[in-house]
Design an enzyme around this catalytic site. Structure first.
Site, short mmCIF file in Angstrom:
data_model
loop_
_atom_site.label_atom_id
_atom_site.label_comp_id
_atom_site.label_asym_id
_atom_site.label_seq_id
_atom_site.Cartn_x
_atom_site.Cartn_y
_atom_site.Cartn_z
N LYS A 111 -9.00 2.82 -0.14
CA LYS A 111 -7.95 3.67 -0.53
C LYS A 111 -8.22 5.07 0.40
CE LYS A 111 -5.58 1.90 -4.34
NZ LYS A 111 -5.72 2.09 -6.10
N LYS A 191 -1.56 -8.07 5.86
CA LYS A 191 -1.18 -8.11 4.46
C LYS A 191 0.06 -7.00 4.18
CE LYS A 191 -2.05 -6.49 -0.04
NZ LYS A 191 -2.21 -5.84 -1.23
N LYS A 194 2.53 -1.50 0.86
CA LYS A 194 3.33 -0.06 1.35
C LYS A 194 2.46 0.81 2.12
CE LYS A 194 3.25 0.64 -3.46
NZ LYS A 194 3.40 -0.71 -4.16
#
Ligand code: ADP
Ligand code: TRP
Length: 323
Positions: A111, A191, A194
């Site tokens: 992230k 993959k 969002k």
């Protein structure tokens, strides 16, 4: 058997979320004795720092749950922030969670690499997730493959807590991952996520969805030639949506050639609309009746609390806090 899972309201639901998570939820509520499904709005605070936006997105995930077939008569459907006890349990768990365990977490690193601010909340995210699961003593947690490590951490944290405070205090949960749809590819072949901007949103307006499907990345195999199937995104997505009886014919379009990618994309678009037609209709209905959705969430909170209060009393007592 108690099932629990959560979905972050950090963006619109896409078909990866559906096949990787929500479809299993709907199936499980038919079979399992007790199901808990919640909107993980506290987790989404690691990426959304706007109150109004978070509130509305959390509400919409609840709407989407109901539209896609989660049934409040069979499942406990709630909003994470309506049971603030999870943050208290998260603190208790954090005191027995080794730093090394969190430092090995790949989701934090991924992230941060994607540009999300490296806050303490983001780092401690797996502890809050462990609290979500352990606070209802869930046995099984249906999730996509990307969450496997979080479940491993949850087991380690639960074991550390039980070791410290008493065997059997917390239930050690198992993940439940459907292997053949474990990772749904996005329109660029990575993959679907969002955060990669490569999604097909379940409830996108029809013309937008058509545009997205038509922009799925394909190779330059000529119409008449056989098409590769391995690593072919369009093939993988068609396989997900095609009814089993029709699959051999669709598969031949690839292996024998003679069908262009454009035609196959149109077929996929039609299948996606068919699959979610009823859900789209229900969603429109629910958006006109927000009071009903709020009532479902209130009822879910009360039913979740009935379980959570008992677990929290045991945990507080064991730690030496509360009465
Ligand atoms: P995103 O990657 O779009 O941010 P989330 O992390 O919010 O999605 O995922 C919500 C749920 O959907 C999780 O259980 C996750 O594992 C599952 N999921 C998300 N993307 C996919 C995918 N492409 N394939 C399979 N499951 C997925
Ligand atoms: N971390 C999960 C995701 O990003 C969402 C989540 C939060 C969750 N708490 C959970 C999933 C508890 C299962 C159980 O998809």
């Amino acid at each position: 058997m108690r099932i629990l899972s959560g979905v972050q309201p950090s963006g619109n639901l896409h078909i990866g979320n559906y096949f990787g998570a929500i479809r299993q939820f709907v199936r499980m509520q038919e079979e399992a004795a007790e199901c808990f499904f919640f909107v993980a709005d506290l987790h989404a605070m690691t990426t959304i720092h706007n109150g109004e936006e978070l509130r509305e997105k959390a509400f919409l995930v609840a709407v989407d749950f109901l539209s896609l077939g989660l049934d409040p008569a069979r499942s406990v459907i709630y909003r994470q922030s309506d049971v603030p006890e999870v943050t208290e349990l998260a603190w208790m768990l954090s005191t027995v969670t080794p730093m090394g365990l969190l430092q090995r977490g790949h989701s934090y690193k991924d992230k941060v690499a994607k540009g999300i601010a490296p806050s303490h909340g983001l780092f401690a995210y797996p502890v809050l997730m462990a609290a979500d699961i352990l606070i209802v003593r869930a046995d099984k947690v249906p999730v996509g493959k990307d969450q496997k490590q979080h479940l491993e951490m949850t087991r380690d944290i639960a074991a550390a807590f039980n070791q410290q405070y008493g065997a059997g205090l917390l239930t050690i949960p198992e993940e439940y991952i459907l292997p053949d749809v474990a990772v749904v590819p996005g329109i660029d072949g990575q993959k679907m996520s969002k955060s990669y901007g490569n999604t097909l949103e379940i409830f996108a307006p029809e013309n937008e969805l058509r545009k997205r499907v038509m922009s799925i990345v394909t190779d330059s195999t000529p119409v008449e030639a056989p098409k590769p199937t391995r690593g072919n995104t369009l093939y993988a997505l068609l396989k997900l949506f095609t009814p089993p009886a029709e699959w051999p014919a669709t598969k031949r379009c690839f292996t024998e050639g003679g069908t262009g990618y454009g035609e196959l994309k149109k077929r996929l678009f039609g299948l996606i609309l068919d699959t979610f037609r009823e859900a789209r209709r229900r969603r429109e209905e629910l958006l006109r009746d927000r009071g009903y959705v709020e009532a479902v969430l209130r009822d879910g909170r009360d039913r979740a609390k009935a379980v959570i209060d008992g677990v929290m009393t045991d945990c507080r007592r064991a730690c030496g806090i509360g009465r």
